[in-house]
Enzyme design. Structure first.
Site, PDB file in Angstrom:
ATOM      1  N   HIS A 227       0.876  -1.184   0.000  1.00 35.76           N
ATOM      2  CA  HIS A 227       0.000   0.000   0.000  1.00 35.76           C
ATOM      3  C   HIS A 227       0.916   1.239   0.000  1.00 35.76           C
ATOM      4  O   HIS A 227       1.006   1.950   0.996  1.00 35.76           O
ATOM      5  CB  HIS A 227      -0.913  -0.043   1.233  1.00 35.76           C
ATOM      6  CG  HIS A 227      -2.105   0.851   1.141  1.00 35.76           C
ATOM      7  ND1 HIS A 227      -2.412   1.611   0.035  1.00 35.76           N
ATOM      8  CD2 HIS A 227      -3.105   1.103   2.044  1.00 35.76           C
ATOM      9  CE1 HIS A 227      -3.523   2.287   0.254  1.00 35.76           C
ATOM     10  NE2 HIS A 227      -3.963   1.992   1.463  1.00 35.76           N
TER      11      HIS A 227
ATOM     12  N   GLN B 183      -0.250   4.870   0.998  1.00 32.06           N
ATOM     13  CA  GLN B 183      -0.475   4.982   2.439  1.00 32.06           C
ATOM     14  C   GLN B 183       0.838   5.284   3.163  1.00 32.06           C
ATOM     15  O   GLN B 183       0.900   6.145   4.046  1.00 32.06           O
ATOM     16  CB  GLN B 183      -1.082   3.678   2.972  1.00 32.06           C
ATOM     17  CG  GLN B 183      -1.323   3.693   4.470  1.00 32.06           C
ATOM     18  CD  GLN B 183      -2.432   4.667   4.858  1.00 32.06           C
ATOM     19  OE1 GLN B 183      -3.495   4.678   4.266  1.00 32.06           O
ATOM     20  NE2 GLN B 183      -2.168   5.498   5.861  1.00 32.06           N
TER      21      GLN B 183
ATOM     22  N   ARG C 209      -3.151  11.651   3.097  1.00 35.96           N
ATOM     23  CA  ARG C 209      -3.380  10.874   1.874  1.00 35.96           C
ATOM     24  C   ARG C 209      -3.637  11.832   0.698  1.00 35.96           C
ATOM     25  O   ARG C 209      -3.240  11.581  -0.427  1.00 35.96           O
ATOM     26  CB  ARG C 209      -4.573   9.923   2.047  1.00 35.96           C
ATOM     27  CG  ARG C 209      -4.372   8.792   3.058  1.00 35.96           C
ATOM     28  CD  ARG C 209      -3.253   7.843   2.640  1.00 35.96           C
ATOM     29  NE  ARG C 209      -3.434   7.386   1.276  1.00 35.96           N
ATOM     30  CZ  ARG C 209      -4.138   6.320   0.902  1.00 35.96           C
ATOM     31  NH1 ARG C 209      -4.715   5.570   1.817  1.00 35.96           N
ATOM     32  NH2 ARG C 209      -4.241   5.985  -0.370  1.00 35.96           N
TER      33      ARG C 209
HETATM   34  N1   CP Z   1      -6.280   3.685   4.385  1.00 43.10           N
HETATM   35  C1   CP Z   1      -6.992   3.356   3.300  1.00 43.10           C
HETATM   36  O1   CP Z   1      -6.466   2.974   2.240  1.00 43.10           O
HETATM   37  O2   CP Z   1      -8.347   3.507   3.437  1.00 43.10           O
HETATM   38  P1   CP Z   1      -9.463   3.114   2.393  1.00 43.10           P
HETATM   39  O3   CP Z   1      -9.563   1.614   2.339  1.00 43.10           O
HETATM   40  O4   CP Z   1     -10.722   3.759   2.935  1.00 43.10           O
HETATM   41  O5   CP Z   1      -9.083   3.664   1.048  1.00 43.10           O
HETATM   42  N1  NVA Z   2      -4.663  -4.047   5.432  1.00 39.34           N
HETATM   43  C1  NVA Z   2      -5.936  -3.443   5.111  1.00 39.34           C
HETATM   44  C2  NVA Z   2      -5.739  -2.010   4.742  1.00 39.34           C
HETATM   45  C3  NVA Z   2      -6.984  -1.253   4.373  1.00 39.34           C
HETATM   46  C4  NVA Z   2      -6.692   0.153   4.002  1.00 39.34           C
HETATM   47  C5  NVA Z   2      -6.582  -4.226   3.987  1.00 39.34           C
HETATM   48  O1  NVA Z   2      -5.902  -4.597   3.037  1.00 39.34           O
HETATM   49  O2  NVA Z   2      -7.808  -4.477   4.065  1.00 39.34           O
END
Ligand code: CP
Ligand code: NVA
Length: 307
Positions: free
Chosen positions: A133, A136, A294
């Site tokens: 991610h 993030q 973000r």
């Molecule tokens: N932190 C994050 O990516 O949140 P969302 O799943 O709401 O995009």
């Molecule tokens: N680790 C979580 C992050 C969500 C933003 C997922 O992948 O669901």
């Protein structure tokens, strides 16, 4: 320097390039708060955002960032595209490249992003995969920079599902920025390949390691956690909740870390599971700053990579 580049893991970027992206984000944030929301440096260009999974922060912050850069935004899930009826990822990538200047996607399998990037002629951004991610982690680093007054030499502990996407990306950015990243969680969930970080760690002095001991939280600048069951891992819910229950971030865990430790979470949070209300709503929680950042970091990435 960045034009046309993919952001799939952030490992594609050198440490100084990651710092440059964060500096850009800081600049956008200052302008935003001075009232300069609209900075149309990519006026009339198009971003396509594809979501295979739900999203609040990523969907809205990335869309808003693109609009603020003067771009048009098209958000779609695979069912709204022919992708949902079996058109291939390469054919989708080739087609979208004829209209869009950036393709961004949240996917179940990281390999889907790699395939999109292979066949697209425009940059591809990872809006979350099962493995990483990266956007993030940029917001997380900007938040720590603001709160701790420095970018390098920080100590951050990720507690819980240390094998997940958010933990992996925290480890990547930490290795770019010279942090000590302690991944604290049950051995059964140690899925992170830390050897891929060795080259950056050699350059920056970073140290990333896994442990199952909560004692390792002592003295960290921040305690970071995330959900116990990530999207796509629902079948493992029962087992994960059993393994991760001892790693809940609550008042006593924050006390163990010490008074200097901030609390971080990428959100959405499952209150009462990985974190208690008193911690996430408490004075050391910086989760809303992470969420705001973000926007500014997405703006920096889009500004930088859009051709
Ligand atoms: N932190 C994050 O990516 O949140 P969302 O799943 O709401 O995009
Ligand atoms: N680790 C979580 C992050 C969500 C933003 C997922 O992948 O669901």
């Amino acid at each position: 320097m960045f034009r046309g580049r993919d952001v799939l893991t952030l490992m594609e970027f050198r440490p100084d390039e990651v710092v440059a992206l964060l500096e850009m984000a800081k600049g956008f944030k200052a302008r935003y708060h001075a009232g300069e929301v609209y900075t149309p440096i990519h006026l009339g260009k198009t971003a396509v955002l594809i979501f295979e999974k739900p999203s609040t922060r990523t969907r809205v912050s990335t869309s808003a960032a693109a609009y603020q850069l003067g771009m048009n935004v098209i958000v779609a899930n695979p069912q709204e595209l022919q992708l949902g009826r079996g058109e291939t990822v390469p054919d989708t990538a080739r087609t979208l490249s004829r209209y869009a200047h950036v393709i961004a996607a949240r996917v179940f399998k990281h390999e889907t992003l790699e395939e999109l990037a292979q066949y697209a002629d425009v940059p591809v951004l990872n809006l979350l995969s099962d493995k990483f991610h990266p956007l993030q982690s940029l917001a997380d680093a900007l938040t720590l920079w603001e709160k701790k007054g420095r970018l390098n030499g920080l100590k951050v502990a990720f507690v819980g599902d240390v094998g997940n996407n958010v933990a992996a990306s925290l480890a990547v950015i930490g290795s770019k920025l010279g942090w000590e990243v302690r991944l604290v969680g049950p051995r059964q969930l140690w899925r992170n390949d830390l050897s891929r970080l060795a080259e950056d760690a050699g350059l920056t002095g970073a140290r990333v390691y896994q442990t199952d001991s909560l004692e390792e939280l002592k003295g960290v600048d921040a305690v970071y956690t995330d959900v116990w069951v990530s999207m796509g891992f629902e079948k493992e819910a029962e087992e994960r909740e059993r393994l991760l229950r001892p790693y809940q971030v609550n008042a006593s865990v924050m006390e163990l870390a010490g008074p200097q430790a901030l609390f971080m979470h990428c959100l959405p949070a499952h209150r009462g599971m990985e974190v208690t209300d008193d911690v996430i709503d408490g004075p050391r929680s910086v989760v809303w700053d992470q969420a705001e950042n973000r926007l500014h970091t997405a703006k920096a990435v889009l500004a930088a990579v859009t051709p």
